[in-house]
Write a protein that holds these residues in place. Structure first.
Motif, PDB file in Angstrom:
ATOM      1  N   THR A  31      11.331 -68.094 -35.674  1.00  0.00           N
ATOM      2  CA  THR A  31      11.303 -66.623 -35.731  1.00  0.00           C
ATOM      3  C   THR A  31      10.418 -66.150 -36.890  1.00  0.00           C
ATOM      4  OG1 THR A  31      13.444 -66.751 -36.870  1.00  0.00           O
ATOM      5  CG2 THR A  31      13.478 -66.082 -34.555  1.00  0.00           C
ATOM      6  N   LEU A  34       6.799 -66.650 -35.790  1.00  0.00           N
ATOM      7  CA  LEU A  34       6.372 -65.642 -34.804  1.00  0.00           C
ATOM      8  C   LEU A  34       6.141 -64.282 -35.457  1.00  0.00           C
ATOM      9  CD1 LEU A  34       8.656 -66.364 -31.691  1.00  0.00           C
ATOM     10  CD2 LEU A  34       6.172 -66.632 -31.837  1.00  0.00           C
ATOM     11  N   SER A  35       6.887 -64.014 -36.535  1.00  0.00           N
ATOM     12  CA  SER A  35       6.795 -62.687 -37.167  1.00  0.00           C
ATOM     13  C   SER A  35       5.387 -62.417 -37.719  1.00  0.00           C
ATOM     14  CB  SER A  35       7.836 -62.547 -38.286  1.00  0.00           C
ATOM     15  OG  SER A  35       7.417 -63.255 -39.438  1.00  0.00           O
ATOM     16  N   SER A  40       4.020 -55.976 -34.604  1.00  0.00           N
ATOM     17  CA  SER A  40       5.265 -55.548 -33.942  1.00  0.00           C
ATOM     18  C   SER A  40       6.332 -56.657 -33.919  1.00  0.00           C
ATOM     19  CB  SER A  40       4.979 -55.074 -32.519  1.00  0.00           C
ATOM     20  OG  SER A  40       4.300 -56.084 -31.826  1.00  0.00           O
ATOM     21  N   PHE A  41       5.941 -57.888 -34.297  1.00  0.00           N
ATOM     22  CA  PHE A  41       6.927 -58.981 -34.362  1.00  0.00           C
ATOM     23  C   PHE A  41       7.524 -59.114 -35.765  1.00  0.00           C
ATOM     24  CE2 PHE A  41       5.051 -61.955 -30.824  1.00  0.00           C
ATOM     25  CZ  PHE A  41       5.312 -60.979 -29.887  1.00  0.00           C
ATOM     26  N   LEU A  44      11.061 -60.038 -36.987  1.00  0.00           N
ATOM     27  CA  LEU A  44      11.651 -61.366 -36.781  1.00  0.00           C
ATOM     28  C   LEU A  44      11.853 -62.123 -38.101  1.00  0.00           C
ATOM     29  CD1 LEU A  44       9.747 -62.506 -33.565  1.00  0.00           C
ATOM     30  CD2 LEU A  44      12.214 -62.202 -33.789  1.00  0.00           C
TER      31      LEU A  44
END
Ligand code: HEM
Length: 217
Positions: A31, A34-35, A40-41, A44
């Motif tokens: 996570t 991915l952030s 927009s991520f 995470l």
């Protein structure tokens, strides 16, 4: 409910503990990773507190996943080596999916699909470790040229997304094969489950009756 005498130990405690510790560390590493892909991520990274903390902890969590999977590799590799009978599984994969295979599939402790997944997971984590160490700004990045760092970042991103997709497939299949998550939580599966999903392992356990309770064949 199966009676205890009808159960066989499939995954011992230490391997289960390691698996679930890997799951936790992988979730946090994946996570936070991915952030950084899209603005927009960015939410995470909040699983690790703040974006700054995520930046610091992500590489250490990745190393923890590598160490955990390294231990699992030593414990599970013998069940994931290719066997001639794996070809029967590949040839009948449609029957496996539709649950109507026409012949005994001669599946050992893990099926051919699980074996492929096992090796892809191991390949991905080694790729992630090497590329991750190269691009680790705090310790190693300064020893490499910009083109090497760019390549490492690209490889790290592709391997990271690849491993996340593999794990999503792994989770889907674990839910799909009823009883396997219980097996990874309690360690035990029923003899009927083994006969249905791993017929060759069942035969091997029958042949060495004294080991049936420990699932050691
Ligand atoms: C919620 C997430 C997960 C669930 C529900 C899950 C479930 C399971 C289950 C049920 C098994 C045993 C399968 C069997 O006995 O036939 C298993 C094995 C395994 N899992 Fe997971 N898993 C999860 C996440 C992960 C992650 C994140 C990794 C690694 C990054 C991983 C790596 C493995 C490996 C290496 C095995 C051994 C498979 C083999 O030897 O072929 N799992 N998992």
């Amino acid at each position: 409910m199966s009676k205890k005498s009808n159960l066989v130990l499939r995954t011992p405690f230490r391997e289960r503990l390691c698996h679930w510790a890997v799951v936790l560390c992988f979730f946090l590493a994946a996570t936070s990773g991915l952030s950084w892909f899209y603005p927009s991520f960015s939410w995470l990274s909040s699983f690790l507190g703040t974006p700054q903390l995520a930046r610091v902890l992500h590489p250490f969590l990745g190393i923890a996943v590598f160490v955990g999977l390294g231990y699992m590799f030593t414990r599970f590799v013998k069940y994931n080596l290719p066997a001639k009978t794996d070809l029967i599984w590949f040839r009948n994969v449609k029957g496996v999916i539709l649950n109507n295979a026409k012949q005994p599939l001669k599946i050992g402790k893990y099926n051919a699909g699980q074996k492929v997944l096992f090796w892809l997971i191991m390949l991905s984590i080694v790729t992630l470790l090497i590329s991750g160490l190269i691009m680790w700004r705090a310790y190693f990045a300064e020893f490499f040229s910009i083109p090497v760092l760019r390549l490492a970042i690209l490889i790290h991103s592709v391997a990271g997304i690849g491993l996340i997709l593999l794990i999503l497939g792994h989770i889907y299949l674990a839910i799909w094969v009823r009883g396997s998550i219980t097996g990874m939580v309690t360690g035990y599966v029923s003899k009927a489950w083994i006969r249905h999903h791993h017929d060759r392992w069942h035969e091997e356990l029958q042949a060495t009756k004294k080991d049936v309770k420990e699932g050691k064949a």
